[in-house]
Design an enzyme around this catalytic site. Structure first.
Site, PDB file in Angstrom:
ATOM      1  N   ASN A 214      35.537 -16.377  89.577  1.00 51.41           N
ATOM      2  CA  ASN A 214      35.049 -16.027  90.920  1.00 51.41           C
ATOM      3  C   ASN A 214      34.669 -17.291  91.670  1.00 51.41           C
ATOM      4  O   ASN A 214      34.849 -18.404  91.165  1.00 51.41           O
ATOM      5  CB  ASN A 214      33.860 -15.056  90.822  1.00 51.41           C
ATOM      6  CG  ASN A 214      32.735 -15.664  90.024  1.00 51.41           C
ATOM      7  OD1 ASN A 214      32.132 -16.644  90.432  1.00 51.41           O
ATOM      8  ND2 ASN A 214      32.468 -15.106  88.857  1.00 51.41           N
ATOM      9  N   ASP A 283      32.431  -9.761  84.943  1.00 50.52           N
ATOM     10  CA  ASP A 283      32.062  -8.455  84.371  1.00 50.52           C
ATOM     11  C   ASP A 283      33.128  -7.972  83.382  1.00 50.52           C
ATOM     12  O   ASP A 283      32.846  -7.159  82.517  1.00 50.52           O
ATOM     13  CB  ASP A 283      31.904  -7.423  85.493  1.00 50.52           C
ATOM     14  CG  ASP A 283      30.675  -7.730  86.347  1.00 50.52           C
ATOM     15  OD1 ASP A 283      29.626  -8.051  85.750  1.00 50.52           O
ATOM     16  OD2 ASP A 283      30.765  -7.679  87.592  1.00 50.52           O
ATOM     17  N   LYS A 293      51.715 -19.384  77.069  1.00 52.95           N
ATOM     18  CA  LYS A 293      51.744 -19.093  78.503  1.00 52.95           C
ATOM     19  C   LYS A 293      52.628 -17.863  78.780  1.00 52.95           C
ATOM     20  O   LYS A 293      53.765 -17.811  78.290  1.00 52.95           O
ATOM     21  CB  LYS A 293      52.298 -20.324  79.238  1.00 52.95           C
ATOM     22  CG  LYS A 293      52.280 -20.190  80.725  1.00 52.95           C
ATOM     23  CD  LYS A 293      52.825 -21.437  81.383  1.00 52.95           C
ATOM     24  CE  LYS A 293      52.999 -21.177  82.865  1.00 52.95           C
ATOM     25  NZ  LYS A 293      53.739 -22.239  83.528  1.00 52.95           N
ATOM     26  N   ASP A 310      26.363  -7.764  79.199  1.00 53.00           N
ATOM     27  CA  ASP A 310      25.475  -8.150  80.302  1.00 53.00           C
ATOM     28  C   ASP A 310      24.377  -9.074  79.762  1.00 53.00           C
ATOM     29  O   ASP A 310      23.523  -8.648  78.981  1.00 53.00           O
ATOM     30  CB  ASP A 310      24.868  -6.898  80.946  1.00 53.00           C
ATOM     31  CG  ASP A 310      24.217  -7.241  82.275  1.00 53.00           C
ATOM     32  OD1 ASP A 310      23.341  -8.133  82.294  1.00 53.00           O
ATOM     33  OD2 ASP A 310      24.594  -6.633  83.281  1.00 53.00           O
ATOM     34  N   ILE A 311      24.428 -10.341  80.179  1.00 57.32           N
ATOM     35  CA  ILE A 311      23.529 -11.351  79.601  1.00 57.32           C
ATOM     36  C   ILE A 311      22.078 -11.082  79.985  1.00 57.32           C
ATOM     37  O   ILE A 311      21.185 -11.056  79.135  1.00 57.32           O
ATOM     38  CB  ILE A 311      23.953 -12.764  80.068  1.00 57.32           C
ATOM     39  CG1 ILE A 311      25.391 -13.046  79.609  1.00 57.32           C
ATOM     40  CG2 ILE A 311      22.986 -13.825  79.509  1.00 57.32           C
ATOM     41  CD1 ILE A 311      26.016 -14.281  80.226  1.00 57.32           C
ATOM     42  N   VAL A 312      21.845 -10.879  81.287  1.00 57.05           N
ATOM     43  CA  VAL A 312      20.460 -10.746  81.741  1.00 57.05           C
ATOM     44  C   VAL A 312      19.821  -9.472  81.170  1.00 57.05           C
ATOM     45  O   VAL A 312      18.641  -9.468  80.789  1.00 57.05           O
ATOM     46  CB  VAL A 312      20.362 -10.843  83.286  1.00 57.05           C
ATOM     47  CG1 VAL A 312      20.828  -9.576  83.975  1.00 57.05           C
ATOM     48  CG2 VAL A 312      18.956 -11.192  83.721  1.00 57.05           C
ATOM     49  N   PHE A 327      19.831 -11.944  89.758  1.00 54.52           N
ATOM     50  CA  PHE A 327      20.272 -11.937  91.145  1.00 54.52           C
ATOM     51  C   PHE A 327      21.076 -10.649  91.347  1.00 54.52           C
ATOM     52  O   PHE A 327      21.564 -10.056  90.383  1.00 54.52           O
ATOM     53  CB  PHE A 327      21.176 -13.144  91.433  1.00 54.52           C
ATOM     54  CG  PHE A 327      20.421 -14.373  91.877  1.00 54.52           C
ATOM     55  CD1 PHE A 327      19.683 -15.108  90.969  1.00 54.52           C
ATOM     56  CD2 PHE A 327      20.438 -14.775  93.206  1.00 54.52           C
ATOM     57  CE1 PHE A 327      18.981 -16.237  91.363  1.00 54.52           C
ATOM     58  CE2 PHE A 327      19.737 -15.893  93.633  1.00 54.52           C
ATOM     59  CZ  PHE A 327      19.010 -16.635  92.696  1.00 54.52           C
ATOM     60  N   LYS A 341      19.707  -2.361  90.061  1.00 51.89           N
ATOM     61  CA  LYS A 341      19.858  -3.380  88.997  1.00 51.89           C
ATOM     62  C   LYS A 341      18.519  -3.671  88.337  1.00 51.89           C
ATOM     63  O   LYS A 341      18.439  -3.853  87.124  1.00 51.89           O
ATOM     64  CB  LYS A 341      20.469  -4.660  89.584  1.00 51.89           C
ATOM     65  CG  LYS A 341      21.970  -4.532  89.711  1.00 51.89           C
ATOM     66  CD  LYS A 341      22.670  -5.696  90.355  1.00 51.89           C
ATOM     67  CE  LYS A 341      24.149  -5.333  90.502  1.00 51.89           C
ATOM     68  NZ  LYS A 341      24.890  -6.075  91.470  1.00 51.89           N
ATOM     69  N   LYS A 345      18.654  -2.722  84.489  1.00 45.60           N
ATOM     70  CA  LYS A 345      18.658  -3.862  83.553  1.00 45.60           C
ATOM     71  C   LYS A 345      17.247  -4.205  83.081  1.00 45.60           C
ATOM     72  O   LYS A 345      17.054  -5.163  82.372  1.00 45.60           O
ATOM     73  CB  LYS A 345      19.301  -5.071  84.235  1.00 45.60           C
ATOM     74  CG  LYS A 345      20.736  -4.826  84.699  1.00 45.60           C
ATOM     75  CD  LYS A 345      21.416  -6.104  85.165  1.00 45.60           C
ATOM     76  CE  LYS A 345      22.793  -5.790  85.738  1.00 45.60           C
ATOM     77  NZ  LYS A 345      23.701  -6.928  85.709  1.00 45.60           N
TER      78      LYS A 345
HETATM   79  O1  PMT Z   1      26.822 -20.382  92.893  1.00 43.22           O
HETATM   80  P1  PMT Z   1      26.714 -20.328  94.420  1.00 43.22           P
HETATM   81  O2  PMT Z   1      28.021 -20.675  95.096  1.00 43.22           O
HETATM   82  O3  PMT Z   1      25.551 -21.140  94.930  1.00 43.22           O
HETATM   83  O4  PMT Z   1      26.419 -18.817  94.826  1.00 43.22           O
HETATM   84  C1  PMT Z   1      25.232 -18.235  94.457  1.00 43.22           C
HETATM   85  C2  PMT Z   1      25.437 -16.795  93.922  1.00 43.22           C
HETATM   86  C3  PMT Z   1      25.948 -15.894  95.037  1.00 43.22           C
HETATM   87  C4  PMT Z   1      26.432 -16.795  92.744  1.00 43.22           C
HETATM   88  C5  PMT Z   1      24.030 -16.335  93.394  1.00 43.22           C
HETATM   89  O5  PMT Z   1      23.102 -16.387  94.464  1.00 43.22           O
HETATM   90  C6  PMT Z   1      24.093 -14.938  92.825  1.00 43.22           C
HETATM   91  O6  PMT Z   1      23.998 -13.929  93.514  1.00 43.22           O
HETATM   92  N1  PMT Z   1      24.297 -14.852  91.471  1.00 43.22           N
HETATM   93  C7  PMT Z   1      24.532 -13.594  90.762  1.00 43.22           C
HETATM   94  C8  PMT Z   1      25.986 -13.225  90.906  1.00 43.22           C
HETATM   95  C9  PMT Z   1      26.319 -11.919  90.213  1.00 43.22           C
HETATM   96  O7  PMT Z   1      27.094 -11.919  89.304  1.00 43.22           O
HETATM   97  O8  PMT Z   1      25.625 -10.891  90.643  1.00 43.22           O
HETATM   98  P2  PMT Z   1      25.808  -9.350  90.076  1.00 43.22           P
HETATM   99  O9  PMT Z   1      25.129  -8.502  91.107  1.00 43.22           O
HETATM  100  O10 PMT Z   1      27.233  -9.062  89.762  1.00 43.22           O
HETATM  101  O11 PMT Z   1      24.991  -9.381  88.711  1.00 43.22           O
HETATM  102  C10 PMT Z   1      23.617  -9.024  88.641  1.00 43.22           C
HETATM  103  C11 PMT Z   1      22.895  -9.917  87.649  1.00 43.22           C
HETATM  104  O12 PMT Z   1      23.410  -9.716  86.348  1.00 43.22           O
HETATM  105  C12 PMT Z   1      23.016 -11.399  87.950  1.00 43.22           C
HETATM  106  O13 PMT Z   1      21.772 -12.020  87.687  1.00 43.22           O
HETATM  107  C13 PMT Z   1      24.064 -11.879  86.933  1.00 43.22           C
HETATM  108  O14 PMT Z   1      23.842 -13.246  86.538  1.00 43.22           O
HETATM  109  C14 PMT Z   1      23.786 -10.939  85.766  1.00 43.22           C
HETATM  110  N2  PMT Z   1      24.946 -10.674  84.897  1.00 43.22           N
HETATM  111  C15 PMT Z   1      26.052 -10.028  85.368  1.00 43.22           C
HETATM  112  C16 PMT Z   1      27.095  -9.749  84.500  1.00 43.22           C
HETATM  113  C17 PMT Z   1      26.970 -10.146  83.148  1.00 43.22           C
HETATM  114  N3  PMT Z   1      27.963  -9.912  82.275  1.00 43.22           N
HETATM  115  N4  PMT Z   1      25.882 -10.782  82.718  1.00 43.22           N
HETATM  116  C18 PMT Z   1      24.851 -11.046  83.562  1.00 43.22           C
HETATM  117  O15 PMT Z   1      23.863 -11.646  83.164  1.00 43.22           O
END
Ligand code: PMT
Length: 403
Positions: A214, A283, A293, A310-312, A327, A341, A345
């Site tokens: 991404n 995700d 390849k 999901d790590i967080v 975030f 979320k 979470k």
């Molecule tokens: O890196 P930049 O260019 O500065 O941009 C910043 C940002 C937009 C990336 C940042 O501000 C941000 O929003 N980061 C979270 C991006 C994201 O994946 O959001 P989400 O809504 O899809 O996920 C929710 C939360 O779960 C996030 O804290 C994410 O880190 C976490 N997650 C998601 C999927 C996963 N498999 N493991 C996770 O921990």
């Protein structure tokens, strides 16, 4: 949001004032620096004296104001090199576009710019100018050049300007400048605490040359790591592939895939006080990774994807969990999705941002967020990610009493 941090007790602040209308706020700034415990000496450029008189600052500081490089009387009292050595920090507020440009070029044509060259301690500037001048590519280029030289920028705020424009360029308020200056000396807010932050994208391999990913640049997560280190934390940054230099005072662990980011996070969080998931973790990943390849001659290719862990949420589910912040990157219904979320979470705080807005989303220097907790929401105005990161660390530490 303005939260005082640190203290300026026993600190010597050289307050540099350049020629902008915001110079009238510098008198208030001087007073507030003194109230925070600092000893303050003032240097003004010739242009600054057109906006406010040296007498004002002499009366407030109790010391003569330094004006000229070649003033024999002033040099006899305290030479300019001595003055530069005296200062624990030089704070230039307001810093005009012209002064910033001269700083970039290392000019030494007047007392203030000479002191900046001769200084030993930190230098911080609080830019103030018309919004078009601030957003001009030349100014932004100059700001980046100064940051690369470890000069701290106290970003201007947005709002009504003396010229009638509305936008970013107003000097930050004196109260906030004092808090930011205190933080330069290493606040003790997170001293003795460990903070783990994820940043950037992950890459999920399809074959040896291709991957799913991404647009995350890592800027938000890196700014948070710098702010945590600035607040005295032992800081670990777990970063996906980005083009940013690893921040100083931070232990950076480079990872590529979501699985590697999960493994590193679990390795690091057991003794952490705070975990912030700023990374844009994939995700989904391909169920199988081709050994060779994938050839174009194969025609259309179908991919089967499986969910990554999901790590967080995994960290939030640990028995001895740190304070866990996620975030929410959304394109609509920001708060509704962020709250979902938070609950799903089991997070302590969700920082919601609208990634459909290119001015504040992926890769941009600015962000605008809503803080979502179990008991409400708080919206923060748009600001630089570096500034936002400091405010977020302050918010988390003080609101949730982490230290
Ligand atoms: O890196 P930049 O260019 O500065 O941009 C910043 C940002 C937009 C990336 C940042 O501000 C941000 O929003 N980061 C979270 C991006 C994201 O994946 O959001 P989400 O809504 O899809 O996920 C929710 C939360 O779960 C996030 O804290 C994410 O880190 C976490 N997650 C998601 C999927 C996963 N498999 N493991 C996770 O921990």
């Amino acid at each position: 949001m303005t939260l005082p941090i640190g203290s300026l007790s026993n600190k010597r602040v050289l307050l540099g004032i350049t020629g902008g209308i915001a110079a009238y706020k510098s008198a208030d700034l001087l007073r507030r620096l003194q109230t925070a415990g600092a000893e303050v000496r003032v240097v003004m450029t010739q242009a600054a004296t057109e906006f406010i008189t040296p007498l004002t600052f002499q009366a407030l500081s109790g010391h003569p104001v330094h004006l000229d490089l070649l003033d024999t009387a002033a040099e006899a009292a305290m030479g300019h090199i001595e003055l530069a050595r005296w200062a624990d920090v030089i704070l230039i507020a307001p810093a005009t576009a012209d002064f910033i440009a001269r700083l970039v070029h290392g000019e030494a044509g007047d007392l203030l710019s000479t002191l900046c060259l001769a200084r030993k301690g930190p230098l911080a500037i609080a830019p103030a100018m018309n919004q078009a001048m601030w957003s001009n590519a030349a100014t932004q280029h100059n700001i980046t050049a100064l940051q690369e030289r470890d000069i701290t920028i106290f970003d201007p705020a947005a709002g009504y300007q003396a010229c009638g424009d509305v936008g970013e360029g107003r000097m930050e308020e004196p109260e906030q400048l004092v808090a930011l200056t205190s933080a330069l000396f290493g606040s003790t807010l997170l001293a003795g605490q460990k903070v783990v932050i994820t940043a950037g994208p992950t890459q999920e391999a399809l074959d040896p040359v291709r991957y799913l990913s991404n647009h995350s640049s890592g800027k938000m997560g890196y700014a948070l790591a710098e702010a945590a280190a600035e607040a005295g934390a032992e800081t670990v940054l777990i970063s996906g592939p980005v083009a940013l230099a690893p921040p100083s005072r931070v232990r950076t662990i480079a990872v590529t895939s979501a699985q590697e980011m999960l493994d590193a996070s679990l390795q690091e969080v057991s003794d952490a006080t705070l975990f912030i998931a700023a990374a844009a973790v994939a995700d989904y990943r391909p169920t199988t990774v081709a050994n060779q390849k994938i050839k174009k001659s194969a025609g259309a290719v179908s991919l089967t994807l499986e969910k990554t862990t999901d790590i967080v949420a995994t960290v939030a589910g640990l028995e001895n969990r740190p304070f866990t912040v996620g975030f929410a990157a959304e394109t609509e219904n920001l708060v509704v999705h962020a709250r979902d979320k938070l609950e799903r979470k089991q997070l302590d705080l969700v920082i919601a941002n609208d990634v459909s807005d290119t001015r504040i989303g992926f890769g941009s220097d600015n962000n605008r967020v809503v803080l979502v907790t179990s008991d409400g929401e708080q919206e923060l105005p748009e600001m630089r990610k570096t500034q936002l990161a400091r405010e977020l660390i302050l918010y988390i530490c003080t609101r949730f009493a982490l230290n």
